[in-house]
Each structure stands twice: as C-alpha cells, then as structure tokens.
Design a protein around this motif. Structure first.
Motif, PDB file in Angstrom:
ATOM      1  N   HIS A 131       0.830  -1.208   0.000  1.00  0.00           N
ATOM      2  CA  HIS A 131       0.000   0.000   0.000  1.00  0.00           C
ATOM      3  C   HIS A 131       0.863   1.256   0.000  1.00  0.00           C
ATOM      4  CE1 HIS A 131      -2.219   3.268   1.999  1.00  0.00           C
ATOM      5  NE2 HIS A 131      -3.212   2.835   1.240  1.00  0.00           N
ATOM      6  N   ASP A 132       1.854   1.287   0.875  1.00  0.00           N
ATOM      7  CA  ASP A 132       2.730   2.460   0.990  1.00  0.00           C
ATOM      8  C   ASP A 132       3.493   2.743  -0.301  1.00  0.00           C
ATOM      9  OD1 ASP A 132       1.861   2.644   3.602  1.00  0.00           O
ATOM     10  OD2 ASP A 132       3.743   1.918   4.477  1.00  0.00           O
ATOM     11  N   ARG A 133       3.677   1.723  -1.114  1.00  0.00           N
ATOM     12  CA  ARG A 133       4.412   1.887  -2.380  1.00  0.00           C
ATOM     13  C   ARG A 133       3.488   2.089  -3.572  1.00  0.00           C
ATOM     14  NH1 ARG A 133       7.256  -0.553   1.293  1.00  0.00           N
ATOM     15  NH2 ARG A 133       9.524  -0.427   1.354  1.00  0.00           N
ATOM     16  N   GLY A 134       2.207   2.343  -3.290  1.00  0.00           N
ATOM     17  CA  GLY A 134       1.265   2.714  -4.337  1.00  0.00           C
ATOM     18  C   GLY A 134       0.532   1.581  -5.021  1.00  0.00           C
ATOM     19  N   MET A 135       0.658   0.375  -4.495  1.00  0.00           N
ATOM     20  CA  MET A 135      -0.069  -0.739  -5.097  1.00  0.00           C
ATOM     21  C   MET A 135      -1.563  -0.568  -4.826  1.00  0.00           C
ATOM     22  SD  MET A 135       2.333  -2.455  -6.466  1.00  0.00           S
ATOM     23  CE  MET A 135       3.104  -0.845  -6.629  1.00  0.00           C
ATOM     24  N   GLU A 136      -2.370  -0.976  -5.792  1.00  0.00           N
ATOM     25  CA  GLU A 136      -3.817  -0.919  -5.632  1.00  0.00           C
ATOM     26  C   GLU A 136      -4.429  -2.291  -5.398  1.00  0.00           C
ATOM     27  OE1 GLU A 136      -5.701   1.407  -8.697  1.00  0.00           O
ATOM     28  OE2 GLU A 136      -4.119   2.928  -8.591  1.00  0.00           O
ATOM     29  N   TRP A 137      -3.689  -3.335  -5.739  1.00  0.00           N
ATOM     30  CA  TRP A 137      -4.177  -4.698  -5.584  1.00  0.00           C
ATOM     31  C   TRP A 137      -3.071  -5.571  -5.026  1.00  0.00           C
ATOM     32  CZ3 TRP A 137      -9.214  -5.477  -6.315  1.00  0.00           C
ATOM     33  CH2 TRP A 137      -9.901  -4.573  -7.126  1.00  0.00           C
ATOM     34  N   LEU A 138      -3.462  -6.486  -4.130  1.00  0.00           N
ATOM     35  CA  LEU A 138      -2.523  -7.474  -3.604  1.00  0.00           C
ATOM     36  C   LEU A 138      -3.137  -8.852  -3.826  1.00  0.00           C
ATOM     37  CD1 LEU A 138       0.141  -8.033  -2.112  1.00  0.00           C
ATOM     38  CD2 LEU A 138      -1.132  -7.853   0.032  1.00  0.00           C
ATOM     39  N   HIS A 139      -2.432  -9.692  -4.548  1.00  0.00           N
ATOM     40  CA  HIS A 139      -2.916 -11.018  -4.916  1.00  0.00           C
ATOM     41  C   HIS A 139      -2.163 -12.085  -4.121  1.00  0.00           C
ATOM     42  CE1 HIS A 139      -4.596  -9.395  -8.763  1.00  0.00           C
ATOM     43  NE2 HIS A 139      -3.597  -8.548  -8.608  1.00  0.00           N
ATOM     44  N   VAL A 140      -2.846 -13.201  -3.911  1.00  0.00           N
ATOM     45  CA  VAL A 140      -2.176 -14.371  -3.353  1.00  0.00           C
ATOM     46  C   VAL A 140      -2.883 -15.615  -3.880  1.00  0.00           C
ATOM     47  CG1 VAL A 140      -3.553 -14.476  -1.208  1.00  0.00           C
ATOM     48  CG2 VAL A 140      -1.254 -15.468  -1.259  1.00  0.00           C
TER      49      VAL A 140
END
Length: 92
Positions: A54-63
């Motif tokens: 989030h802090d690095r500007g990601m909008e999606w986190l997948h796993v």
C-alpha cells in the motif's frame, strides 16, 4: 521480503512481495517455521507486506494458495476469487 526473527539472526518466517511494475503486487511463499506457527506471526507478516505494498502505491494485492489455507488468508482480509492455471510441464 518481510521477515520474522527469533533473536538477532534466527529466521522463523518470511513472505515475499513481488511486483508487476504497475499497480499489482503478489504474495509468495508465506512461511513460518512449524515450531513458531499458530502465534499470529504469519498474519503479522502478511499485515506488514500488505502495508508495504500500500505504501508503495499498489492498488491490488494477490495471493494464490491451497484450499486448506483459505481460513488463514480470509483471516488476513483476502477475498477468494476465480483464477486460471495452465500446467506447463506437459503432465495431465
């Protein structure tokens, strides 16, 4: 990587956060040594990885994960979604 240590040099858990160069990040290899499991370490690793993405500007986190890990990842806030998979080694 986000890592957990017992003492200054004893690695007990980690998760890798990969990035696609855009707005998507991916969790890979979430692992906690069996002796240290069921203490919230894995959830904390995922929480820190989520915050870092989030802090690095990601909008999606997948796993991606095996079915038996569904309760763990749901407890971390992930929502199951359909996905596709192609086997590349030629086996059925």
């Amino acid at each position: 990587y986000v890592c957990a240590f017992a003492g200054p040099a004893h690695l007990i858990g980690f998760v890798n956060v990969a990035w696609d160069g855009g707005i998507h990040a991916f969790l890979l290899d979430t692992t906690v040594h069996p002796v240290w499991q069921r203490r919230g370490i894995g959830r904390e690793l995922v929480r820190q990885a989520t915050q870092a993405a989030h802090d690095r500007g990601m909008e999606w986190l997948h796993v991606d994960y095996e079915p038996h890990l569904d309760p763990f990842y749901r407890s971390c806030g992930f929502i199951p979604t359909p996905a596709g998979l192609i086997r590349l080694d030629g086996r059925a």
